[in-house]
Design a protein around this motif. Structure first.
Motif, mmCIF file in Angstrom:
data_model
loop_
_atom_site.group_PDB
_atom_site.id
_atom_site.type_symbol
_atom_site.label_atom_id
_atom_site.label_comp_id
_atom_site.label_asym_id
_atom_site.label_seq_id
_atom_site.Cartn_x
_atom_site.Cartn_y
_atom_site.Cartn_z
ATOM 1 N N LYS A 12 68.273 39.944 71.799
ATOM 2 C CA LYS A 12 67.915 38.824 72.666
ATOM 3 C C LYS A 12 66.755 38.031 72.071
ATOM 4 C CE LYS A 12 69.478 40.920 76.970
ATOM 5 N NZ LYS A 12 69.057 41.464 78.271
ATOM 6 N N ILE A 13 65.773 38.721 71.510
ATOM 7 C CA ILE A 13 64.643 38.039 70.885
ATOM 8 C C ILE A 13 65.122 37.225 69.689
ATOM 9 C CG2 ILE A 13 62.506 38.389 69.564
ATOM 10 C CD1 ILE A 13 61.899 40.748 71.413
ATOM 11 N N LEU A 14 65.999 37.797 68.896
ATOM 12 C CA LEU A 14 66.536 37.092 67.733
ATOM 13 C C LEU A 14 67.282 35.827 68.163
ATOM 14 C CD1 LEU A 14 66.990 36.997 64.687
ATOM 15 C CD2 LEU A 14 69.051 38.379 65.052
ATOM 16 N N ILE A 15 68.094 35.918 69.186
ATOM 17 C CA ILE A 15 68.825 34.744 69.684
ATOM 18 C C ILE A 15 67.848 33.693 70.193
ATOM 19 C CG2 ILE A 15 70.362 33.931 71.527
ATOM 20 C CD1 ILE A 15 72.028 36.426 71.091
ATOM 21 N N ILE A 19 67.482 29.884 68.721
ATOM 22 C CA ILE A 19 67.636 28.699 69.581
ATOM 23 C C ILE A 19 66.430 27.783 69.427
ATOM 24 C CG2 ILE A 19 67.685 27.917 71.993
ATOM 25 C CD1 ILE A 19 69.500 30.375 72.556
ATOM 26 N N ILE A 20 65.232 28.341 69.450
ATOM 27 C CA ILE A 20 64.009 27.548 69.263
ATOM 28 C C ILE A 20 64.028 26.871 67.893
ATOM 29 C CG2 ILE A 20 61.481 27.661 69.039
ATOM 30 C CD1 ILE A 20 62.514 27.940 71.924
ATOM 31 N N ILE A 22 66.658 26.025 66.053
ATOM 32 C CA ILE A 22 67.676 24.967 66.055
ATOM 33 C C ILE A 22 67.174 23.739 66.810
ATOM 34 C CG2 ILE A 22 69.975 24.354 66.928
ATOM 35 C CD1 ILE A 22 70.799 27.270 66.206
ATOM 36 N N ILE A 23 66.521 23.951 67.943
ATOM 37 C CA ILE A 23 65.962 22.827 68.703
ATOM 38 C C ILE A 23 64.918 22.097 67.861
ATOM 39 C CG2 ILE A 23 64.503 22.226 70.690
ATOM 40 C CD1 ILE A 23 66.019 24.450 72.239
ATOM 41 N N GLY A 24 64.093 22.831 67.146
ATOM 42 C CA GLY A 24 63.084 22.228 66.265
ATOM 43 C C GLY A 24 63.724 21.377 65.178
ATOM 44 N N ILE A 25 64.793 21.868 64.590
ATOM 45 C CA ILE A 25 65.505 21.124 63.546
ATOM 46 C C ILE A 25 66.092 19.840 64.127
ATOM 47 C CG2 ILE A 25 67.555 21.140 62.063
ATOM 48 C CD1 ILE A 25 66.920 24.077 61.451
ATOM 49 N N ILE A 26 66.682 19.922 65.301
ATOM 50 C CA ILE A 26 67.270 18.736 65.945
ATOM 51 C C ILE A 26 66.193 17.693 66.214
ATOM 52 C CG2 ILE A 26 68.373 17.896 68.070
ATOM 53 C CD1 ILE A 26 69.979 20.573 68.056
ATOM 54 N N ILE A 27 65.059 18.105 66.736
ATOM 55 C CA ILE A 27 63.960 17.173 67.008
ATOM 56 C C ILE A 27 63.469 16.546 65.706
ATOM 57 C CG2 ILE A 27 61.546 17.029 67.776
ATOM 58 C CD1 ILE A 27 62.330 19.113 69.957
ATOM 59 N N PHE A 28 63.348 17.349 64.659
ATOM 60 C CA PHE A 28 62.908 16.844 63.358
ATOM 61 C C PHE A 28 63.886 15.798 62.825
ATOM 62 C CE2 PHE A 28 63.025 17.083 58.700
ATOM 63 C CZ PHE A 28 61.714 16.755 58.408
#
Length: 158
Positions: A12-15, A19-20, A22-28
């Motif tokens: 769960k921690i790895l997932i 997710i965090i 991937i969200i960072g990459i999208i924002i970038f």
């Protein structure tokens, strides 16, 4: 049984971390899709638009810039040119201007059919523009905050 719980917990921690990430990459990526205007467009200290001819527009195919095309009359409650000038002054960003009658002689007229309009151009391509024939753009013509939010989605502001 306790070992299985630890594996699920770590999973769960790895997932969550993925997710965090991937969200960072999208924002970038979204922030880096903004265009950098030509260098003379930044730190502009003028208070008026810079007039440009249709020939000059047709020859700026390698440039990134903002163009305001206008009619000789204004039907808006607040003249939109005052909104655009306020943005230009507040952000020290140059905006070129061209009368719509002259604009019709540019290659951009095939894409933008109505004036007034503010057009964001990158390497000869229209990235975005305000459509004077669309009710959804009306607030951008009448409210400096909405116009600022709209234009800053597309350009880098230094």
């Amino acid at each position: 049984m306790k070992k299985n719980n630890k594996k699920k917990f770590n999973y769960k921690i790895l997932i969550f971390i993925l997710i965090i990430f991937i969200i960072g990459i999208i924002i970038f990526i979204l922030n880096n899709n903004k265009i950098e205007l030509e260098s003379c467009s930044y730190n502009y200290n003028g208070t008026d638009f810079v007039k440009i001819s249709s020939d000059e527009v047709n020859n700026k195919l390698d440039s990134n810039y903002i163009l305001f095309t206008y009619n000789s009359f204004c039907s808006f409650k607040i003249p939109c040119d005052s909104i655009f000038k306020e943005y230009m002054t507040n952000n020290k960003i140059l905006i070129y201007s061209i009368p719509f009658s002259e604009f019709k002689n540019t290659y951009l007229y095939s894409k933008v059919k109505y004036a007034p309009s503010v057009i964001i151009i990158s390497s000869g391509k229209v990235i975005a523009y305000l459509d004077a024939n669309s009710d959804s753009d009306l607030d951008n013509y009448q409210d400096i905050n909405k116009f600022t939010k709209w234009i800053n989605k597309y350009i880098r502001v230094s």
